[in-house]
Scaffold this motif. Structure first.
Motif, PDB file in Angstrom:
ATOM      1  N   LEU A 289      17.722  16.034  -9.830  1.00 54.09           N
ATOM      2  CA  LEU A 289      18.882  16.858  -9.487  1.00 54.09           C
ATOM      3  C   LEU A 289      18.610  17.676  -8.225  1.00 54.09           C
ATOM      4  N   TYR A 290      17.431  18.302  -8.143  1.00 57.47           N
ATOM      5  CA  TYR A 290      17.139  19.164  -7.005  1.00 57.47           C
ATOM      6  C   TYR A 290      17.104  18.347  -5.715  1.00 57.47           C
ATOM      7  N   SER A 291      16.601  17.090  -5.804  1.00 53.63           N
ATOM      8  CA  SER A 291      16.587  16.228  -4.624  1.00 53.63           C
ATOM      9  C   SER A 291      18.002  15.950  -4.149  1.00 53.63           C
ATOM     10  N   ALA A 292      18.887  15.677  -5.102  1.00 59.52           N
ATOM     11  CA  ALA A 292      20.288  15.442  -4.746  1.00 59.52           C
ATOM     12  C   ALA A 292      20.879  16.706  -4.130  1.00 59.52           C
ATOM     13  N   GLN A 293      20.541  17.849  -4.705  1.00 57.12           N
ATOM     14  CA  GLN A 293      21.063  19.118  -4.179  1.00 57.12           C
ATOM     15  C   GLN A 293      20.577  19.363  -2.748  1.00 57.12           C
ATOM     16  N   MET A 294      19.278  19.020  -2.513  1.00 60.22           N
ATOM     17  CA  MET A 294      18.748  19.219  -1.164  1.00 60.22           C
ATOM     18  C   MET A 294      19.524  18.394  -0.153  1.00 60.22           C
ATOM     19  N   ILE A 295      19.865  17.154  -0.582  1.00 62.83           N
ATOM     20  CA  ILE A 295      20.587  16.297   0.366  1.00 62.83           C
ATOM     21  C   ILE A 295      21.998  16.829   0.586  1.00 62.83           C
ATOM     22  N   TYR A 296      22.705  17.173  -0.492  1.00 67.08           N
ATOM     23  CA  TYR A 296      24.098  17.564  -0.257  1.00 67.08           C
ATOM     24  C   TYR A 296      24.214  18.952   0.360  1.00 67.08           C
ATOM     25  N   SER A 297      23.150  19.759   0.276  1.00 69.73           N
ATOM     26  CA  SER A 297      23.245  21.060   0.939  1.00 69.73           C
ATOM     27  C   SER A 297      23.173  20.901   2.451  1.00 69.73           C
ATOM     28  N   SER A 298      22.682  19.735   2.920  1.00 72.05           N
ATOM     29  CA  SER A 298      22.683  19.546   4.367  1.00 72.05           C
ATOM     30  C   SER A 298      23.832  18.658   4.833  1.00 72.05           C
TER      31      SER A 298
ATOM     32  N   PHE B 123      26.729  18.016   2.814  1.00 68.27           N
ATOM     33  CA  PHE B 123      27.960  18.445   2.120  1.00 68.27           C
ATOM     34  C   PHE B 123      28.651  17.339   1.336  1.00 68.27           C
ATOM     35  N   GLN B 124      27.939  16.244   1.030  1.00 74.31           N
ATOM     36  CA  GLN B 124      28.524  15.176   0.214  1.00 74.31           C
ATOM     37  C   GLN B 124      28.203  15.461  -1.261  1.00 74.31           C
ATOM     38  N   THR B 125      28.722  16.590  -1.748  1.00 71.68           N
ATOM     39  CA  THR B 125      28.336  17.061  -3.082  1.00 71.68           C
ATOM     40  C   THR B 125      28.618  16.041  -4.184  1.00 71.68           C
ATOM     41  N   ILE B 126      29.884  15.591  -4.249  1.00 71.11           N
ATOM     42  CA  ILE B 126      30.282  14.709  -5.353  1.00 71.11           C
ATOM     43  C   ILE B 126      29.509  13.384  -5.341  1.00 71.11           C
ATOM     44  N   PRO B 127      29.444  12.667  -4.208  1.00 70.83           N
ATOM     45  CA  PRO B 127      28.709  11.392  -4.230  1.00 70.83           C
ATOM     46  C   PRO B 127      27.259  11.571  -4.666  1.00 70.83           C
ATOM     47  N   LEU B 128      26.602  12.648  -4.231  1.00 69.06           N
ATOM     48  CA  LEU B 128      25.196  12.802  -4.597  1.00 69.06           C
ATOM     49  C   LEU B 128      25.029  13.182  -6.058  1.00 69.06           C
ATOM     50  N   LEU B 129      25.976  13.951  -6.585  1.00 70.63           N
ATOM     51  CA  LEU B 129      25.915  14.234  -8.028  1.00 70.63           C
ATOM     52  C   LEU B 129      26.130  12.949  -8.816  1.00 70.63           C
ATOM     53  N   ILE B 130      26.976  12.060  -8.264  1.00 71.56           N
ATOM     54  CA  ILE B 130      27.188  10.761  -8.924  1.00 71.56           C
ATOM     55  C   ILE B 130      25.905   9.944  -8.878  1.00 71.56           C
ATOM     56  N   VAL B 131      25.217   9.968  -7.736  1.00 71.91           N
ATOM     57  CA  VAL B 131      23.938   9.247  -7.623  1.00 71.91           C
ATOM     58  C   VAL B 131      22.980   9.723  -8.724  1.00 71.91           C
TER      59      VAL B 131
END
Lengths: 310, 263
Positions: free
Chosen positions: A241-250, A252-260
């Motif tokens: 989860l934190y890895s996905a958060q790190m990516i979307y915080s830069s 801003f693709q929040t939904i796709p990364l949470l889906i990943v």
């Protein structure tokens, strides 16, 4: 005096022609219809709503950061569960001890670690240095052998393992205790009457039987743990989860990364569920219920056909 | 109390009880039991339920600890040793060593459900007697043949009838080569048509000279096999004697009453 009753397989002829009409379940038909509409809507929106951004999902699905996060999640789950199972077994055996100090401390441990939120425990362990700046190993109230700064010892990984493992230990203790209690007292007596040692009775007679009660909820705990590890994102441990958060915080693709992240969690959960089925089967082999195998399925089907043609 | 010796003495008495007492939470179950069973004899214990028969049997191999009196098996106290005029309860492994020589068969069989018939029988000989697996297996097969269950080695207990399970339980106890066998209502949980197969195994065992104490409601078995019948009631041994004599001519009112109800 007894009278022999003639037995015959022939049903009475006029009754043989009667047919059975199945009950009509109107409620079920209605429910089915409603559900089908809802499923259709869901599938439709998955494919037509562009904001799901499936291309972005595909792009990041196997990106190195995500895969590293996945591995962190996996080993953290395995390690925390291992700590939990070992600790839980020890606590359960302590809890069942006739010695009140042993059983009382086990009960207190369970009370405390089940009674406070895991999130709080994680943050607490991470900030342990605020309470004990220096940690040391030595004789209680006596000399110290090794000592060091708590900040250096309590890394995010140590904090995560302590938080998840100790908390899991408390839950596993209750599961193992229920398992041990489920074994009939006659089993222990029979083993004692044969002159077996306490340790042998526990490991060879009691625990294997307790397993049948312990394993299903432990599978649940394992699957729960997989997702609970996502809490470590609050102490900045780069799990899935934190890895996905790190990516979307830069980006801003929040939904796709949470889906990943969600898809990965689902994949692992599915694998674990299948594993659980086989482990449960392994430990219930003494049941009369035969295991589900392809050969058996085939036999059931052919028997069914034979009955249908007969 | 003038306990004769602290060490084991070879005696011709298999089980010796002097004033054995036992209570549960202050309720006396065994008030004062005096008894001795010579080697090679079969003793049947009868009596109404709640008379303390099973408790007494369980005291013999220390599944229950006694509160007073002296209980010795083959000259050795089972759960205690005497030291400077006091009895000290033994540690678990010491009790276990003495229990290994005493076979016990339970009313509810208590076979290990997660082990096969063969594994049930070889478990204790391997774990306690440290026998080699091959020897233990060979011995187990011989015992299964003796109880009439050749070929069922790989069955799990649930696949067997009650009578078969109890015969496996007897084989399991015999695998330890016990000097004494205790039977706690071995046929009470069985369907009537299965009682006979278990009793006939027990009769064979008795004929081979095994020392046996049998708590039972099967008076026919007692009459045929027992050397002595003990009638217990209210935590005491009320009457004791040869079966034919006791059944034909009970000496006490209570025994007469009980026999009148069950015979």
């Amino acid at each position: 005096m007894t009278t022999p009753i003639p037995t015959t397989d022939q049903p009475k002829p006029d009754l043989a022609t009667l047919q059975v009409a199945p009950t009509r379940h109107y409620g079920r038909w209605f429910g089915t219809a409603v559900l089908l509409v809802l499923v259709a809507m869901l599938v439709h929106t998955l494919f037509t709503n562009p904001r799901f951004q499936w291309t972005v999902v595909a792009e990041y699905f196997t990106t190195p950061t995500i895969i590293e996060g996945l591995f962190n999640t996996l080993w953290l789950t395995a390690a925390a569960m291992a700590i939990g199972i070992v600790l839980g077994t020890v606590l359960a055996i302590m809890r069942l001890s006739p010695n009140p100090v042993l059983s009382g401390s086990a009960a207190t441990f369970v009370w405390f670690f089940r009674g406070t939120p895991l999130l709080v425990q994680l943050i607490f362990w991470f900030n342990l240095s605020a309470l004990y700046p220096k940690l040391s190993l030595g004789i209680p109230f006596g000399p110290e052998f090794i000592s060091g700064s708590a900040n250096e010892f309590i890394t995010v990984y140590v904090a995560a393992l302590l938080g998840l493992g100790l908390n899991e230990g408390a839950y596993m203790a209750e599961i193992v205790r229920a398992g041990i209690n489920s074994v009939h007292s006659g089993q222990r007596e029979a083993a004692e009457a044969l002159g077996m040692s306490s340790r042998r009775i526990l490991t060879r007679i009691i625990l294997p039987q307790a397993m049948r009660v312990i394993i299903p909820p432990t599978g649940n705990q394992l699957i729960g743990m997989l997702k609970t590890t996502s809490l470590v994102s609050v102490i900045a441990l780069p799990d899935l989860l934190y890895s996905a958060q790190m990516i979307y915080s830069s980006n801003f693709q929040t939904i796709p990364l949470l889906i990943v992240a969600s898809i990965w969690y689902l994949i692992v959960t599915t694998i674990l569920s299948i594993g659980q089925y086989f482990v449960e089967r392994r430990f219930s082999k003494s049941d009369n219920k035969p295991a589900f195998t392809l050969a058996r399925l085939k036999k059931t089907v052919t028997n069914g056909q034979r009955e249908a043609t007969a | 109390m003038n306990a004769p010796a602290t060490t084991a003495v070879e005696s011709d008495v298999a089980v010796e009880c002097v004033a054995v007492q036992k209570s549960f939470d202050g309720t006396p179950v065994l008030k004062s039991i005096d008894l001795s069973v010579p080697h090679g004899q079969v003793m049947c214990v009868i009596g109404p339920s709640g008379s303390g028969k099973s408790t007494f049997l369980r005291c013999i191999n220390h599944l229950e600890r006694i509160d007073g009196g002296l209980l010795r098996v083959a000259g050795e106290m089972v759960g205690y040793r005497e030291h400077k005029g006091r009895l000290h309860e033994l540690r678990h492994h010491e009790i276990a060593r003495r229990r290994a020589d005493i076979g016990m068969v339970f009313q509810s069989f208590n076979l290990f459900p997660h082990l096969t018939v063969l594994e049930n029988i070889i478990e204790a000989p391997m774990a306690v007697r440290k026998n080699q697996r091959d020897d233990a297996v060979a011995d187990a097969r011989r015992l299964l043949d003796k109880v009439g269950l050749t070929g069922r080695e790989d069955a799990y207990p649930r696949m067997l009838s009650g009578g078969q399970q109890q015969r496996v339980a007897i084989a399991r106890a015999l695998a330890m080569r016990p000097k004494l066998m205790l039977f706690d209502e071995p046929t009470s949980a069985l369907d009537p048509e299965l009682v006979g197969e278990v009793l006939s195994v027990m009769k064979e065992l008795a004929a081979e000279g095994m020392t046996m104490i049998v708590v039972t409601h099967e008076l026919g078995f007692a009459r045929e096999v027992a050397d002595t019948v003990v009638f217990m009631d209210g935590g005491y041994i009320v009457e004791q004697g040869a079966p034919a004599e006791m059944f034909a001519n009970p000496q006490t009112e209570r025994c007469r009453d009980f026999l009148g109800k069950v015979l």
